[in-house]
Design a protein around this motif. Structure first.
Motif, PDB file in Angstrom:
ATOM      1  N   ALA A 332       4.207  -8.149  -0.809  1.00  0.00           N
ATOM      2  CA  ALA A 332       3.550  -7.939   0.487  1.00  0.00           C
ATOM      3  C   ALA A 332       2.201  -7.268   0.300  1.00  0.00           C
ATOM      4  CB  ALA A 332       4.444  -7.097   1.392  1.00  0.00           C
ATOM      5  N   ILE A 333       2.131  -6.318  -0.640  1.00  0.00           N
ATOM      6  CA  ILE A 333       0.846  -5.656  -0.938  1.00  0.00           C
ATOM      7  C   ILE A 333      -0.157  -6.674  -1.450  1.00  0.00           C
ATOM      8  CG2 ILE A 333      -0.295  -3.979  -2.439  1.00  0.00           C
ATOM      9  CD1 ILE A 333       2.346  -2.372  -2.394  1.00  0.00           C
ATOM     10  N   LEU A 334       0.279  -7.524  -2.374  1.00  0.00           N
ATOM     11  CA  LEU A 334      -0.610  -8.566  -2.905  1.00  0.00           C
ATOM     12  C   LEU A 334      -1.073  -9.501  -1.794  1.00  0.00           C
ATOM     13  CD1 LEU A 334       1.112  -9.593  -6.273  1.00  0.00           C
ATOM     14  CD2 LEU A 334      -0.623  -7.857  -5.851  1.00  0.00           C
ATOM     15  N   SER A 335      -0.165  -9.786  -0.874  1.00  0.00           N
ATOM     16  CA  SER A 335      -0.512 -10.666   0.246  1.00  0.00           C
ATOM     17  C   SER A 335      -1.640 -10.065   1.082  1.00  0.00           C
ATOM     18  CB  SER A 335       0.727 -10.893   1.119  1.00  0.00           C
ATOM     19  OG  SER A 335       0.390 -11.537   2.328  1.00  0.00           O
ATOM     20  N   GLY A 336      -1.561  -8.757   1.372  1.00  0.00           N
ATOM     21  CA  GLY A 336      -2.603  -8.102   2.151  1.00  0.00           C
ATOM     22  C   GLY A 336      -3.935  -8.064   1.430  1.00  0.00           C
ATOM     23  N   LEU A 337      -3.887  -7.744   0.127  1.00  0.00           N
ATOM     24  CA  LEU A 337      -5.121  -7.721  -0.663  1.00  0.00           C
ATOM     25  C   LEU A 337      -5.772  -9.092  -0.700  1.00  0.00           C
ATOM     26  CD1 LEU A 337      -4.266  -5.433  -3.712  1.00  0.00           C
ATOM     27  CD2 LEU A 337      -6.283  -5.228  -2.263  1.00  0.00           C
ATOM     28  N   ALA A 338      -4.958 -10.123  -0.943  1.00  0.00           N
ATOM     29  CA  ALA A 338      -5.483 -11.490  -1.019  1.00  0.00           C
ATOM     30  C   ALA A 338      -6.069 -11.913   0.325  1.00  0.00           C
ATOM     31  CB  ALA A 338      -4.384 -12.456  -1.443  1.00  0.00           C
ATOM     32  N   ALA A 339      -5.386 -11.531   1.419  1.00  0.00           N
ATOM     33  CA  ALA A 339      -5.892 -11.881   2.752  1.00  0.00           C
ATOM     34  C   ALA A 339      -7.232 -11.205   3.008  1.00  0.00           C
ATOM     35  CB  ALA A 339      -4.877 -11.475   3.819  1.00  0.00           C
ATOM     36  N   GLY A 414       7.174  -4.807   5.509  1.00  0.00           N
ATOM     37  CA  GLY A 414       6.333  -5.598   4.612  1.00  0.00           C
ATOM     38  C   GLY A 414       5.003  -5.966   5.248  1.00  0.00           C
ATOM     39  N   VAL A 415       5.029  -6.309   6.545  1.00  0.00           N
ATOM     40  CA  VAL A 415       3.778  -6.631   7.262  1.00  0.00           C
ATOM     41  C   VAL A 415       2.868  -5.401   7.301  1.00  0.00           C
ATOM     42  CG1 VAL A 415       2.777  -7.338   9.457  1.00  0.00           C
ATOM     43  CG2 VAL A 415       4.855  -8.442   8.635  1.00  0.00           C
ATOM     44  N   GLY A 416       3.465  -4.239   7.580  1.00  0.00           N
ATOM     45  CA  GLY A 416       2.680  -3.010   7.608  1.00  0.00           C
ATOM     46  C   GLY A 416       2.085  -2.683   6.250  1.00  0.00           C
ATOM     47  N   VAL A 417       2.877  -2.845   5.193  1.00  0.00           N
ATOM     48  CA  VAL A 417       2.395  -2.564   3.839  1.00  0.00           C
ATOM     49  C   VAL A 417       1.263  -3.516   3.462  1.00  0.00           C
ATOM     50  CG1 VAL A 417       3.028  -2.719   1.389  1.00  0.00           C
ATOM     51  CG2 VAL A 417       4.482  -1.467   2.966  1.00  0.00           C
ATOM     52  N   SER A 418       1.330  -4.752   3.934  1.00  0.00           N
ATOM     53  CA  SER A 418       0.249  -5.700   3.627  1.00  0.00           C
ATOM     54  C   SER A 418      -1.072  -5.239   4.256  1.00  0.00           C
ATOM     55  CB  SER A 418       0.605  -7.105   4.115  1.00  0.00           C
ATOM     56  OG  SER A 418       0.579  -7.192   5.523  1.00  0.00           O
ATOM     57  N   ALA A 419      -1.001  -4.629   5.457  1.00  0.00           N
ATOM     58  CA  ALA A 419      -2.215  -4.086   6.085  1.00  0.00           C
ATOM     59  C   ALA A 419      -2.771  -2.930   5.266  1.00  0.00           C
ATOM     60  CB  ALA A 419      -1.911  -3.621   7.507  1.00  0.00           C
ATOM     61  N   GLY A 421      -2.326  -2.582   2.065  1.00  0.00           N
ATOM     62  CA  GLY A 421      -2.879  -3.214   0.876  1.00  0.00           C
ATOM     63  C   GLY A 421      -4.278  -3.745   1.118  1.00  0.00           C
ATOM     64  N   MET A 422      -4.480  -4.351   2.277  1.00  0.00           N
ATOM     65  CA  MET A 422      -5.800  -4.879   2.626  1.00  0.00           C
ATOM     66  C   MET A 422      -6.837  -3.762   2.684  1.00  0.00           C
ATOM     67  SD  MET A 422      -6.944  -7.054   6.015  1.00  0.00           S
ATOM     68  CE  MET A 422      -5.937  -8.489   5.685  1.00  0.00           C
ATOM     69  N   LEU A 423      -6.427  -2.589   3.180  1.00  0.00           N
ATOM     70  CA  LEU A 423      -7.359  -1.470   3.350  1.00  0.00           C
ATOM     71  C   LEU A 423      -7.354  -0.487   2.181  1.00  0.00           C
ATOM     72  CD1 LEU A 423      -6.685  -0.719   7.120  1.00  0.00           C
ATOM     73  CD2 LEU A 423      -8.867  -1.446   6.156  1.00  0.00           C
ATOM     74  N   SER A 424      -6.580  -0.756   1.147  1.00  0.00           N
ATOM     75  CA  SER A 424      -6.446   0.208   0.057  1.00  0.00           C
ATOM     76  C   SER A 424      -7.754   0.462  -0.668  1.00  0.00           C
ATOM     77  CB  SER A 424      -5.373  -0.262  -0.937  1.00  0.00           C
ATOM     78  OG  SER A 424      -5.716  -1.526  -1.486  1.00  0.00           O
ATOM     79  N   ILE A 478     -11.438  -6.352  11.316  1.00  0.00           N
ATOM     80  CA  ILE A 478     -10.726  -7.081  12.358  1.00  0.00           C
ATOM     81  C   ILE A 478      -9.425  -7.673  11.819  1.00  0.00           C
ATOM     82  CG2 ILE A 478     -10.852  -9.078  13.901  1.00  0.00           C
ATOM     83  CD1 ILE A 478     -13.940  -8.499  14.002  1.00  0.00           C
ATOM     84  N   GLY A 479      -9.469  -8.210  10.591  1.00  0.00           N
ATOM     85  CA  GLY A 479      -8.248  -8.744   9.972  1.00  0.00           C
ATOM     86  C   GLY A 479      -7.197  -7.666   9.792  1.00  0.00           C
ATOM     87  N   SER A 480      -7.624  -6.490   9.311  1.00  0.00           N
ATOM     88  CA  SER A 480      -6.670  -5.389   9.135  1.00  0.00           C
ATOM     89  C   SER A 480      -6.148  -4.913  10.484  1.00  0.00           C
ATOM     90  CB  SER A 480      -7.330  -4.236   8.379  1.00  0.00           C
ATOM     91  OG  SER A 480      -8.336  -3.623   9.159  1.00  0.00           O
ATOM     92  N   ALA A 481      -7.008  -4.986  11.514  1.00  0.00           N
ATOM     93  CA  ALA A 481      -6.575  -4.579  12.856  1.00  0.00           C
ATOM     94  C   ALA A 481      -5.438  -5.464  13.355  1.00  0.00           C
ATOM     95  CB  ALA A 481      -7.747  -4.637  13.826  1.00  0.00           C
TER      96      ALA A 481
END
Length: 694
Positions: A332-339, A414-419, A421-424, A478-481
């Protein structure tokens, strides 16, 4: 518990690095006495604006604090909530203020650096942006860890499961303070900067035919001030709110998923690892002399991508240690980073003049301003397709990889963790965004002090890059939002079920309160965008009248023999922004409470869903269209389609003028609207449930 000490170390490392970057920029030479004088005027104007804004916002926070304290006395919320609301707002505003002070100090130093080399100008501006980026993540993690330790002591007598549930429930509410401050900062700063920019462009470039940032233009200092109060202070408060919002919402979902203390520590630990990775990435941002736009983009992207790779490696071991039986969370973390990377790339494609969409938009200038506007709107609408698909894929991947098929709450975690990850890597991502206004101001100083044309060429190259990175940063935010809002909606529903376990919470779309809430939520971003666009238009009209008056009445101004009254435009923008930002801000706070009292928790759930969907799409469309209009103008100014002063250039300026409030006021403010409505709904959930159980 031990992991929280590492998070505290991460926050201190971020703040220490920000301080080092601040003093590094301060040591750079500021150029001539004239350059330092203009920089000082910009700084004074920005400080005056923020002082007035913080006084007004202070009244709002005092009123809300009293309301929250009254609700706490009545038993609708914890007594910690009103104080968490204050600290969230304070640190959000402080992060923006520190970034703004650095940016106003760095503008003349960037211009002086550009006179030496393109790489020197890039490094100075990027170092100033790094102060903003690492101050945001440092203060965000500091606020989180302090509250964690306070609440852990306050609820120390409870069993671990109950204690961590109380901690996360209380931490979740301070996001309302951060969101409220972010909205005021973004909307107020956005109105100020675009009123000045539009007024300066319409009268200066279009009517009078003088260059951008010409010292004869009375609105030019106000324009430079606006870059700092809107694109730096406002943006810093905005992304502070995104950062802490994603972390606290995911921490609350960890409790619902049954992951306990270790699950709560994962998003915070991930953020701390992102700080170290971002610091490492900053050392790879360099470029060569005579670099193209692609070379400059590559220089910034190199640092960002290296930081992302380091987070990928570090996160693997963090999950292995904290949640060894749940490696799907790592996916899920990888998914957020990739997104996040993918949304950045898509935004860059649609807004950079290195790619076909913006060049095609520039070509439309040959048939006038109307076709520039039509083409820009079309580009913005088309640019929403890929981000929606990317976010959709990320949600599915993170939900199912985290175990959503067997456990709904685990999937939401998992959805929250992906966000998160995106903002890490927000430290370096925000640095590339905050760099833009510094480069823009540097170009203005180069123009106003009549520096050699080669210097202006370099600052224009840096400024054009800043337009692209700013658009990318807005798309990223906006994506992370969108991902964070999904987690917050889940947190709201969980909160309602905790307050009233026996309540029949029918969330089907055929339930009338849910359906009505969906319609109201779908309408809300359009209402909000309308109010903010109208505010920019009204404020800009007053600047247009004032600039025309000075051109007409001040003898010798157009010949360069007299000084314009810069302070008049700064003061007008300040007063207009403070007055006109109230209505949009009140809509964001009042509507979810009103819907809750009238339609109940189901209506609020529908409101949040509709607001998230239409808000995400509208924000992407407005930000990308505005960024493309701006870079199409810059592309023409570089010599294409007749260059500066040509009919095509004037048509592109009209498009850029329309795009200014799109990309710098309404668009980026909508992502705060999405999260603020969710935060307000969570904080007032107890009152709404009590009213509907009477």
């Amino acid at each position: 518990m031990y992991a929280m000490y590492y998070v505290a170390i991460g926050s201190l490392a971020a703040l220490a690095f920000a301080a080092c970057m601040f003093f590094r920029v301060k040591k750079e030479p500021g150029g001539s006495k004239e350059m330092l004088g203009i920089s000082s005027a910009v700084q004074k104007g920005a400080n005056a604006y923020l002082r007035r804004q913080y006084k007004g916002v202070g009244i709002f926070f005092a009123v809300v604090f009293v309301i929250l304290m009254g609700m706490a006395i009545c038993g609708f919320m914890s007594f910690f909530t009103p104080f968490a609301f204050l600290t969230g707002g304070f640190f959000s505003g402080l992060s923006g203020f520190i970034g703004m002070r650095t940016a106003t100090m760095a503008n003349c130093r960037t211009a002086q650096g550009a006179s030496e080399s393109l790489n020197k100008g890039l490094r100075v501006a990027f170092s100033a942006g790094s102060v903003m980026g690492f101050t945001v993540v440092g203060l965000g993690l500091f606020d989180l860890t302090v509250w964690y330790f306070i609440l852990n002591m306050a609820f120390g007598a409870l069993p671990e499961g109950e204690r961590i549930a109380q901690i996360t429930a209380n931490m979740l509410t301070f996001g309302m303070g951060a969101s409220s401050m972010a909205l005021f900062a973004r909307v107020g700063g956005g109105i100020f900067t675009k009123a000045a920019d539009v007024g300066a462009d319409l009268v200066g470039k279009v009517e009078a035919g003088i260059p951008e940032d010409d010292p004869r233009n009375p609105a030019v200092i106000a324009d430079n001030v606006g870059d700092n109060v809107g694109d730096v202070a406002g943006m810093g408060a905005d992304l502070y709110e995104s950062y802490v919002g994603s972390i606290v919402s995911t921490s609350a979902l960890a409790v619902a998923a049954g992951y306990g203390v270790k699950g709560v520590a994962v998003p915070m630990m991930l953020a701390a690892l992102g700080v170290i990775a971002s610091i490492a990435g900053t050392f790879f941002v360099n470029t060569k002399e005579d670099a193209t736009q692609k070379n400059l983009l590559t220089a910034l992207r190199t640092g960002t991508y290296i930081s992302a790779v380091l987070v990928v490696l570090a996160a693997f071991f963090a999950i292995r240690i904290l949640l060894p039986g749940h490696m799907g969370v790592y996916a899920a973390i990888l998914s957020g980073l990739a997104a996040g990377v993918a949304i950045g790339a898509i935004t860059e494609y649609y807004t950079s003049d290195s790619y076909p969409p913006t060049r095609k938009l520039a070509a439309s200038s040959e048939t006038g301003g109307a076709t520039v506007i039509i083409s820009g709107l079309s580009l913005g609408m088309m640019s929403t397709v890929a981000p929606v698909i990317i976010v959709g894929i990320s949600v599915l991947v993170s939900y199912f990889c985290a175990g959503g098929k067997g456990d709904f709450n685990a999937g939401l975690y998992g959805v929250g963790v992906s966000a998160v990850g995106m903002l890490s890597t927000l430290g370096i991502t925000l640095a590339t965004d905050a760099y833009g206004p510094v480069a823009d101001n540097a170009g203005g100083i180069a123009e106003m002090t009549h520096m050699p044309g080669d210097v202006r060429r370099k600052t224009d190259a840096l400024d054009s890059l800043g337009n692209t990175t700013a658009a990318t940063g807005k798309g990223f935010a906006i994506g992370s939002a969108a991902l964070t809002a999904l987690a917050l909606i889940a947190s709201y529903i969980d909160k309602v079920r905790q307050i009233a376990p026996g309540l029949d919470l029918d969330l089907s779309i055929t339930n009338p309160p849910v359906l009505i809430g969906l319609f109201i939520g779908g309408m809300l971003p359009f209402l909000f965008a309308s109010l903010t666009m109208e505010a920019v238009g009204e404020a800009a009209q007053s600047i247009v009248v004032e600039v025309r008056r000075q051109f007409k009445e001040i003898a010798g101004l157009m010949e360069g023999k007299a000084e314009p009254d810069y302070s008049a435009c700064v003061d007008m923008c300040t007063k207009s922004a403070q007055r006109l930002m109230v209505a949009p801000a009140m809509v964001a706070v009042a509507v979810p409470v009103a819907v809750g009292l009238l339609l109940g928790p189901q209506g609020v759930a529908g409101l949040l869903a509709g607001n998230t969907v239409t808000g995400f799409v509208l924000a992407v469309m407005m930000s990308n269209a505005g960024g493309a209009w701006d870079n199409a103008k810059k592309y023409i100014e570089g010599g294409a389609y007749g260059g500066k002063g040509s009919p095509q250039h004037k048509a592109a300026v009209i498009g850029d003028t329309v795009g200014d409030p799109f990309k710098d006021t309404s668009g980026p403010s909508i992502n705060i609207l999405i999260k603020l409505t969710s935060m307000v709904s969570i904080v007032f959930a107890g009152l709404v449930v009590a009213v509907h159980l009477l």
